[in-house]
Design a protein around this motif. Structure first.
Motif, PDB file in Angstrom:
ATOM      1  N   THR A 176       0.818  -1.220   0.000  1.00 50.39           N
ATOM      2  CA  THR A 176       0.000   0.000   0.000  1.00 50.39           C
ATOM      3  C   THR A 176       0.848   1.264   0.000  1.00 50.39           C
ATOM      4  N   THR A 177       1.826   1.327   0.893  1.00 52.30           N
ATOM      5  CA  THR A 177       2.582   2.569   1.082  1.00 52.30           C
ATOM      6  C   THR A 177       3.784   2.697   0.164  1.00 52.30           C
ATOM      7  N   ASN A 178       4.418   1.582  -0.166  1.00 51.15           N
ATOM      8  CA  ASN A 178       5.625   1.647  -0.984  1.00 51.15           C
ATOM      9  C   ASN A 178       5.326   1.423  -2.462  1.00 51.15           C
TER      10      ASN A 178
ATOM     11  N   GLU B  26       5.770   5.807  -1.221  1.00 48.29           N
ATOM     12  CA  GLU B  26       6.178   6.586  -0.050  1.00 48.29           C
ATOM     13  C   GLU B  26       7.456   6.070   0.606  1.00 48.29           C
TER      14      GLU B  26
ATOM     15  N   GLN C 294       7.067   3.551   6.553  1.00 50.80           N
ATOM     16  CA  GLN C 294       5.873   3.044   7.239  1.00 50.80           C
ATOM     17  C   GLN C 294       5.935   1.522   7.420  1.00 50.80           C
TER      18      GLN C 294
ATOM     19  N   GLU D 215      -4.008   2.502   4.023  1.00 48.17           N
ATOM     20  CA  GLU D 215      -3.192   1.603   4.846  1.00 48.17           C
ATOM     21  C   GLU D 215      -3.723   1.412   6.259  1.00 48.17           C
TER      22      GLU D 215
ATOM     23  N   GLN E 231      -2.345  -0.530   9.537  1.00 44.95           N
ATOM     24  CA  GLN E 231      -1.296   0.286  10.126  1.00 44.95           C
ATOM     25  C   GLN E 231      -1.855   0.990  11.360  1.00 44.95           C
TER      26      GLN E 231
END
Length: 394
Positions: free
Chosen positions: A32-34, A39, A43, A275, A356
């Motif tokens: 989700t974040t990378n 990002e 995270q 996330e 998260q």
């Protein structure tokens, strides 16, 4: 203790379930974040660190047996209340202005924490102790003793429920814990059934007031963001709120995943802050129906092993603790996945062990520590109504 009580002190079914959930969670946060949002790894690393801290918490909590937990309960209960009061006084003003929620405290260098997630543990303990102690005095359930028990439960629950009422999702989790323990407490169904019907009527009445007379609820202290979530649930396509946009995007993401999904990190649907509470959309889009079913199976296996531990240890205090933990996790799963597919209203409840959020993850891992303690200290304790002490059974 006999020799067999020294063996199998670690429940590897629970450990394996949590480990698989941890690996699944880290993969989803990374996706989700990378991979999706670009990002970086921060995270994912922070989420892994919270899992490490949670593992330490499990290792510490499981060292306490039921006698020690019994003696610590009242102190932990008071600490939980103090944490919730601190939240009301020192909540993150910037985050509250942006989201409408007043459930987080910002700690420099760490970020935001949600004390209500941690306070679920002493809440479970105090209810378990209250029911165990009451049932030791009243061996048969009569109307008078049952109403006394409900009064005690209400007395201990009131401070917690009052302090988390500004966060509807969290308040519902506390209520789920309370309901689960009451149902298992032995209270007569002639009392429980009318109470359940009254609560259901109140819930339906609140929804009707949101639709037809929300001014009345505003005067009672309800917020516009809470109304927006009901509007989004009842008619997401017509609502103009940010929640409506988010949930319709979640529907698209999960639906586009099909049977087997698009693969790790592949997305065609933008979902803001997916996330956290909307992590199931990543599961659905990346791994489709198969991935979602596998995740639900992991939860089922975890809860199965929790129930099995209770039957193996035969400890009443532990049984009520386990009931609270199981209700907490099961309600989180039901509500989070339910809102992600449109069956239930949005309440801001994270998906246990997957979403998260350090506070929620730490609270869940602490609950696992309580469950692991049951197997680790496989003793036959019974409570004597004559004192505040446990005694070892034969």
């Amino acid at each position: 203790m006999t020799e067999d009580k020294h063996t199998n002190r670690i429940d590897y079914g629970v450990i394996l379930s949590v480990m698989l959930l941890a690996l699944f969670s880290i993969a989803m946060i990374y996706s989700t974040t990378n991979l999706m949002a670009g990002e970086g790894m921060r995270q994912t690393i922070m989420h892994t660190i919270w899992y490490a801290l949670g593992t330490i918490a499990v290792a510490i909590i499981m060292q306490f047996d039921s006698e020690q937990l019994w003696k610590m309960t009242m102190v932990l209960y008071v600490i939980g209340i103090l944490l919730l009061i601190a939240t009301l006084l020192f909540y993150d003003r910037e985050l509250a202005a942006r989201t409408g929620g007043k459930s987080w405290i910002r700690i420099p260098g760490i970020g935001t924490i949600q004390p209500a997630e941690i306070s679920k543990i002493p809440f479970i303990l105090i209810l378990a102790k209250t029911v165990t102690k009451h049932n030791s005095y009243y061996t048969s359930h009569e109307y008078s003793s049952d109403f006394k028990l409900l009064g005690k439960i209400a007395l201990y629950s009131a401070p917690y429920l009052a302090l988390v009422l500004n966060d509807l999702g969290t308040a519902l989790v506390y209520m789920a814990i309370l309901v689960g323990i009451v149902l298992l407490s032995g209270v007569k169904w002639q009392i429980i059934l009318p109470t359940f019907l009254v609560v259901m009527s109140l819930g339906i009445g609140l929804i009707l007031l949101v639709v037809y007379n929300r001014e009345f609820l505003i005067n009672l202290g309800f917020s516009n963001y809470q109304f927006a979530r009901i509007d989004t649930w009842l008619n997401p396509l017509q609502s103009s709120s940010d929640d409506a946009y988010q949930i319709t995007q979640v529907f698209k993401a999960i639906g586009s995943g099909g049977i087997i999904g698009k693969g790790l990190g592949v997305t065609e649907v933008y979902i803001p802050v997916r996330e956290s509470d909307m992590i199931f959309s990543t599961v659905g889009e990346n791994f489709g129906f198969v991935g979602g079913a596998f995740l639900i199976l992991l939860y089922f296996i975890l809860i199965y092993h929790m129930v099995k531990i209770v039957y193996d240890t035969k400890n009443e205090f532990y049984a009520y603790i386990a009931t609270g933990v199981i209700m907490m996790i099961a309600f989180h799963v039901l509500e989070n996945i339910g809102m992600s597919i449109g069956l239930l209203p949005m309440t801001g409840i994270p998906l246990p062990f997957i979403s998260q959020g350090g506070s929620a993850l730490l609270g869940n891992m602490m609950a696992i520590g309580l469950i692991m303690s049951m197997r680790f200290h496989h003793k036959s304790y019974f409570f004597s109504g004559e004192s505040e002490e446990f005694h070892t059974g034969s």
